[in-house]
Design an enzyme around this catalytic site. Structure first.
Site, short mmCIF file in Angstrom:
data_model
loop_
_atom_site.label_atom_id
_atom_site.label_comp_id
_atom_site.label_asym_id
_atom_site.label_seq_id
_atom_site.Cartn_x
_atom_site.Cartn_y
_atom_site.Cartn_z
N GLY A 25 98.03 -6.80 119.59
CA GLY A 25 98.20 -7.32 118.23
C GLY A 25 97.01 -8.06 117.63
O GLY A 25 96.83 -8.07 116.42
N GLU A 52 96.06 -14.98 119.16
CA GLU A 52 97.34 -14.27 119.07
C GLU A 52 97.54 -13.84 117.62
O GLU A 52 97.12 -14.54 116.69
CB GLU A 52 98.42 -15.25 119.55
CG GLU A 52 99.85 -14.87 119.38
CD GLU A 52 100.35 -13.78 120.31
OE1 GLU A 52 99.73 -12.70 120.31
OE2 GLU A 52 101.38 -14.00 120.98
N ASP A 53 98.18 -12.70 117.41
CA ASP A 53 98.45 -12.27 116.04
C ASP A 53 99.49 -13.16 115.38
O ASP A 53 99.29 -13.69 114.30
CB ASP A 53 98.87 -10.78 116.01
CG ASP A 53 100.01 -10.45 116.99
OD1 ASP A 53 100.48 -11.35 117.72
OD2 ASP A 53 100.43 -9.28 117.02
N ASP A 108 106.03 -16.21 117.38
CA ASP A 108 107.43 -16.05 116.98
C ASP A 108 108.27 -17.04 117.79
O ASP A 108 108.42 -18.19 117.42
CB ASP A 108 107.82 -14.58 117.19
CG ASP A 108 109.19 -14.24 116.65
OD1 ASP A 108 109.88 -15.13 116.14
OD2 ASP A 108 109.59 -13.06 116.75
N LYS A 120 105.50 -18.28 112.72
CA LYS A 120 106.82 -18.26 112.06
C LYS A 120 107.48 -19.63 112.00
O LYS A 120 108.49 -19.80 111.31
CB LYS A 120 107.74 -17.24 112.73
CG LYS A 120 107.35 -15.80 112.37
CD LYS A 120 108.43 -14.79 112.68
CE LYS A 120 107.99 -13.39 112.25
NZ LYS A 120 108.81 -12.31 112.81
N ARG A 125 99.55 -0.66 112.58
CA ARG A 125 98.56 -1.68 112.96
C ARG A 125 97.32 -1.61 112.07
O ARG A 125 96.62 -2.60 111.90
CB ARG A 125 98.11 -1.48 114.42
CG ARG A 125 99.18 -1.77 115.47
CD ARG A 125 98.52 -1.88 116.85
NE ARG A 125 99.48 -1.81 117.93
CZ ARG A 125 100.15 -2.86 118.43
NH1 ARG A 125 99.97 -4.06 117.92
NH2 ARG A 125 100.99 -2.70 119.43
P1 IMP Z 1 106.90 -14.54 120.89
O1 IMP Z 1 106.61 -14.52 122.36
O2 IMP Z 1 108.37 -14.46 120.58
O3 IMP Z 1 106.23 -15.70 120.18
O4 IMP Z 1 106.38 -13.16 120.30
C1 IMP Z 1 105.06 -12.96 119.91
C2 IMP Z 1 104.77 -11.47 119.88
O5 IMP Z 1 105.87 -10.73 119.33
C3 IMP Z 1 103.59 -11.22 118.97
O6 IMP Z 1 102.39 -11.20 119.70
C4 IMP Z 1 103.91 -9.86 118.39
O7 IMP Z 1 103.40 -8.85 119.23
C5 IMP Z 1 105.41 -9.79 118.38
N1 IMP Z 1 105.97 -10.13 117.05
C6 IMP Z 1 106.65 -11.25 116.71
N2 IMP Z 1 107.00 -11.23 115.40
C7 IMP Z 1 106.51 -10.06 114.90
C8 IMP Z 1 106.52 -9.46 113.56
O8 IMP Z 1 107.05 -9.98 112.57
N3 IMP Z 1 105.91 -8.25 113.46
C9 IMP Z 1 105.30 -7.62 114.53
N4 IMP Z 1 105.25 -8.17 115.75
C10 IMP Z 1 105.86 -9.37 115.94
MG MG Z 2 103.42 -6.57 119.43
#
Ligand code: IMP
Ligand code: MG
Length: 183
Positions: A53, A108-109, A112, A140, A174
């Site tokens: 990402g 990190e992109d 979440d 987020k 992407r």
């Molecule tokens: P976390 O571990 O729940 O914080 O998830 C983070 C990862 O989930 C990011 O690096 C993304 O790859 C993916 N992700 C979370 N939200 C989105 C979104 O809205 N669009 C696309 N990928 C997302």
């Molecule tokens: Mg992803």
């Protein structure tokens, strides 16, 4: 190019709206690069991109950081069912570069739930970097379990599923130069 239903990149899929357009992203990335440049007056800096990402964001960001640095990547195994928290993360690609004694910025992109980062940070701390910070283009702001602050954040993200500028939906989209939510 502006995004419309006719954008040939979308294979017919409709966008709900563009959350951040190209110009807005470029201005923010330039600002973040300047902020990072100012935050690290000395020491070795390693910018670690979390694949896949972060690949577009990282490539734009490092060109806005005006000091010596090195780039490497991490590939973490996905945690599968998001409702299950196993507490461990497996690296499918481990950086070749030494982390010990360096300033590390994990890129990190989007943050979440924060689960991915929590696991990676513990693993990276074990390698004894001089400092360790997170840089995320999008946040987020719903992560309740995030063990540490995200020092560098681009935008607060709307609570929608976003694609583009590195973010995917089932590996598609992407390559969009803007960030949009899907219909
Ligand atoms: P976390 O571990 O729940 O914080 O998830 C983070 C990862 O989930 C990011 O690096 C993304 O790859 C993916 N992700 C979370 N939200 C989105 C979104 O809205 N669009 C696309 N990928 C997302
Ligand atoms: Mg992803």
């Amino acid at each position: 190019m502006t995004a419309t239903a006719a954008d040939p990149r979308l294979s017919g899929r409709a966008l709900k709206r563009i959350a951040f357009d190209e110009e807005t992203i470029a201005a923010k990335v330039a600002k973040m690069g300047a902020e990072i440049t100012a935050a690290y007056p000395d020491g070795d800096l390693l910018v670690l991109g979390l694949l896949k990402g972060s690949f577009i964001f990282l490539s734009d960001l490092v060109r806005q950081i005006v000091r010596p640095l090195q780039v490497d990547f991490l590939v973490a195994s996905s945690y599968g069912d998001a409702t299950v928290s196993s507490g461990t993360v497996r690296l499918l690609y481990d950086p070749e570069t030494t982390l010990e004694g360096k300033h590390i910025i994990l890129v990190e992109d989007i943050v979440d739930s924060g689960r991915t980062l929590n696991r990676l940070m513990a693993l990276l701390e074990d390698r004894h970097p001089r400092s360790l910070e997170i840089c995320a283009l999008l946040h987020k702001r719903i992560a309740t379990e995030l063990a540490r602050d995200t020092k560098f954040v681009g935008f607060d993200a709307p609570h929608e599923f976003l694609v583009g500028y590195g973010l995917d939906h089932a590996e598609n989209f992407r390559h969009l130069p803007y960030i949009a939510s899907l219909q």
